[in-house]
Design an enzyme around this catalytic site. Structure first.
Site, PDB file in Angstrom:
ATOM      1  N   LYS A 124      16.922  39.438   4.745  1.00 37.22           N
ATOM      2  CA  LYS A 124      15.626  39.848   4.204  1.00 37.22           C
ATOM      3  C   LYS A 124      15.916  40.492   2.854  1.00 37.22           C
ATOM      4  O   LYS A 124      16.549  41.552   2.783  1.00 37.22           O
ATOM      5  CB  LYS A 124      14.937  40.840   5.142  1.00 37.22           C
ATOM      6  N   GLY A 131       5.231  51.379   4.027  1.00 35.52           N
ATOM      7  CA  GLY A 131       5.000  52.684   4.633  1.00 35.52           C
ATOM      8  C   GLY A 131       3.621  53.270   4.405  1.00 35.52           C
ATOM      9  O   GLY A 131       3.328  54.361   4.884  1.00 35.52           O
ATOM     10  N   ALA A 161       5.175  44.603   5.382  1.00 32.60           N
ATOM     11  CA  ALA A 161       4.896  45.920   4.771  1.00 32.60           C
ATOM     12  C   ALA A 161       3.401  46.206   4.667  1.00 32.60           C
ATOM     13  O   ALA A 161       2.590  45.312   4.416  1.00 32.60           O
ATOM     14  CB  ALA A 161       5.510  46.054   3.389  1.00 32.60           C
ATOM     15  N   GLY A 162       3.071  47.462   4.873  1.00 36.74           N
ATOM     16  CA  GLY A 162       1.703  47.938   4.681  1.00 36.74           C
ATOM     17  C   GLY A 162       0.848  47.891   5.927  1.00 36.74           C
ATOM     18  O   GLY A 162      -0.270  48.393   5.935  1.00 36.74           O
ATOM     19  N   ASN A 170       7.315  48.262  10.598  1.00 36.33           N
ATOM     20  CA  ASN A 170       8.269  49.259  11.084  1.00 36.33           C
ATOM     21  C   ASN A 170       7.587  50.621  11.279  1.00 36.33           C
ATOM     22  O   ASN A 170       7.435  51.120  12.390  1.00 36.33           O
ATOM     23  CB  ASN A 170       9.419  49.380  10.081  1.00 36.33           C
TER      24      ASN A 170
END
Lengths: 265, 332
Positions: free
Chosen positions: A100, A161, A188-189, A210
């Site tokens: 990644k 995040g 992400a987001g 995550n």
């Protein structure tokens, strides 16, 4: 079952391994999420050391115990050279050509640097890596990454995040429509399970997240919630979502409605 | 952990013999690098209820231990201020969410307005619009306390075998290069030194920096909630401040990295402009012993007690775990 970079996987959720309260909770939350792919960052653990003697071995062993596909990432890299070096280390440590690719262009927003990303992508693909580039939702960048040989793209939903969800659904939808043969993963987001469902409803192949799970007060329950959300989103996409309309349409025919109900309404 | 337990055992009339792989000054211990925070509420940001409950118990026990050591000057009850820059308010909200999840009563974590923050005279109101106050938290001067414990134990006649690496601790046995030593109880508090006998134990690197900042006068512990950095600040005497701590998955104990120093110092400068002209007094690196669940472990097996996995919470947990070990021994 679907295929991700030639590997059969069940879940359409890819999950990160950072920020959990403990490795034990990380393992439990990842199991609860039913993810088949887990990402892992190398950058901080391996500073100053060679791959074969790198620190963090015990943490990685805990990840291996999950028996999932490991997707190493280059989080924290700020230029193509750093990212390429980290990718080599990852290949050696995890015995995989998956990477990644993250090349950060702005330290505060962690926005990817599209130019360095493309440069590193070309180099790594020429060296036999399967590159999963973390990119913005810019169509031209995405097309260039595909020209460079990417079979998978990972545009952001919002900055890492932030948990803001899909802040530019128009651009993401456009990517899906234009790049029909490419595996598209929103990375992400994503903050809430509904964001994940929204991406799958748009026809995205998967989502990667995550923080939303790891920083929840109850990461294990949140892992389960995301598992359900990606299933719901995918199922809805396959079933066909009704197009929105500006005019109301009764779900019960008006013909059979007694007239005094119409008068009183 | 070992010194606190040895002191408590000695106070209860037990004859204590210490085996220590390092010298008596404690420089090799993870505790030597610790900031000595007794901050169970702030730790809820990433720790579990068990750590919180043990931490609350330790908060009650520390004043008694400090009193018995006549070391009141090393104990500070100033509380904690939790802050986030305006653009990072979501991280403060997340922390509040964690407190609510753990059912912490609002009186234990009042939200201070800018005016109330200004009234603390910390100077933090210059850059922060609000703060979450954790008024019951305290801290200890960790390194100095290790010295006081050492002196107290030696004064009480404790035998201290320093520079004596222990290969194994078994039921009633301590095995060193000098041979096998037999005791009524063997207690293993070796931290990462016990890795051969506790294979799931791993080291998590932490780096700290001490600065001298005459232009800053903060009398509380400070936690900065930030998307990328985890920063705490612990005041020491004479405008000295200890800041930490990184948390890196490696057992590498080499000096602080440039990157970690940059991160910690940038975050520090963002707290108060007076840190710009602070002087860096020292840096330190240590590795904390952690188990996969990040919870402490006290395991009793006949005449053996193993205490380990204190992770980031050595000073926060030591008295409560010592109490548990003492209860095991006295109840036997």
């Amino acid at each position: 079952m679907w295929t991700l970079a030639d590997k059969p996987v069940n879940s359409r959720l890819l999950i990160g391994s950072a920020l959990y309260p403990s490795p034990h909770i990380m393992q439990e939350a990842i199991r609860a999420s039913q993810a088949d792919v887990v990402t892992v960052s190398l950058r901080r653990q391996t500073a100053f050391q060679q791959a074969e003697q790198a620190g963090g071995q015990q943490f990685w062993q805990l990840l291996r115990e999950l028996e999932l596909n490991i997707l190493p990432n280059t989080a924290g890299c700020h230029n193509a050279k750093e990212a390429i070096t980290t990718a080599h280390m990852a290949r050696e440590l995890f015995n995989t050509n998956w990477i990644k690719l993250e090349v950060i262009g702005d330290e505060y927003s962690l926005q990817p640097d599209p130019f360095a990303l493309l440069e590193a992508t070309k180099e790594l693909i020429s060296q036999g890596f399967e590159v999963f580039p973390y990119c913005t939702d810019d169509l031209v960048l995405c097309e260039k990454l595909v020209e460079a040989g990417c079979r998978i793209l990972m545009p952001w939903g919002a900055p890492i995040g932030t948990g803001k969800g899909l802040i530019n659904p128009y651009a993401l939808r456009n990517l899906r429509q234009r790049l029909t043969d490419i595996t598209l993963i929103v990375d992400a987001g994503i903050g809430a399970p509904s964001h994940a469902a929204q991406a799958l409803e748009m026809g995205y192949d998967a989502v990667l997240l995550n923080t939303a799970v790891a920083k929840s007060p109850d990461p294990i329950s949140m892992g389960k919630a995301f598992a359900a959300a990606v299933d719901a989103g995918r199922l809805a996409y396959q079933a066909g979502i009704m197009p929105a309309s500006d005019t109301a349409s009764p779900s019960t025919p008006t013909l059979g409605t007694p007239f005094w109900h119409q008068q009183s309404s | 952990m070992g010194r606190v337990l040895a002191w408590q055992l000695q106070q209860q009339g037990f004859q204590v013999i210490l085996y220590d792989q390092a010298s008596t000054d404690g420089e090799a211990a993870a505790a030597f690098v610790a900031a000595g925070m007794l901050a169970p509420y702030a730790e809820l940001e990433s720790a579990e209820s068990d750590v919180f409950q043990l931490g609350l118990r330790s908060l009650e026990l520390w004043p008694q231990i400090i009193h018995s050591l006549k070391a009141q000057h090393l104990f500070h009850a100033g509380g904690t201020l939790v802050v986030a820059h305006p653009q990072d308010q979501a991280y403060l909200q997340r922390f509040q969410q964690q407190l609510q999840y753990h059912q912490i009563a609002p009186e234990h974590s009042p939200l201070l307005s800018k005016q109330q923050l200004a009234a603390t005279n910390s100077g933090l109101a210059e850059r922060f619009d609000m703060a979450l106050s954790l008024p019951t938290e305290s801290w200890i001067y960790a390194r100095e306390l290790l010295g006081v414990l050492q002196q107290g134990l030696l004064d009480q006649g404790v035998q201290w075998h320093h520079n004596c690496a222990v290969a194994k601790v078994n039921n009633g046995q301590i095995i060193s290069a000098a041979g096998v030593h037999h005791f009524d109880w063997a207690i293993d508090c070796r931290g990462l030194g016990a890795q051969a006998q506790i294979p799931q134990l791993r080291g998590v690197r932490g780096e700290v920096i001490e600065v001298h900042a005459p232009e800053v006068d903060i009398k509380q512990m400070v936690r900065l909630m930030h998307p990328h950095y985890r920063l705490y600040l612990v005041p020491r005497d004479n405008h000295h401040y200890l800041l930490g701590a990184t948390q890196i998955e490696t057992d590498d104990q080499s000096n602080i990295s440039v990157r970690s120093a940059l991160e910690l110092l940038s975050a520090l400068y963002s707290l108060h402009p007076g840190f710009a002209e602070a002087r860096i007094v020292r840096t330190a690196t240590g590795c904390r012993p952690a188990l996969p669940d990040h919870l402490p472990s006290v395991v009793t097996d006949n005449q053996l007690i193993r205490i380990n996995g204190l992770f980031r919470h050595g000073f926060l947990l030591a008295p409560a775990l010592a109490e548990a070990a003492l209860a095991q021994i006295q109840g036997h």
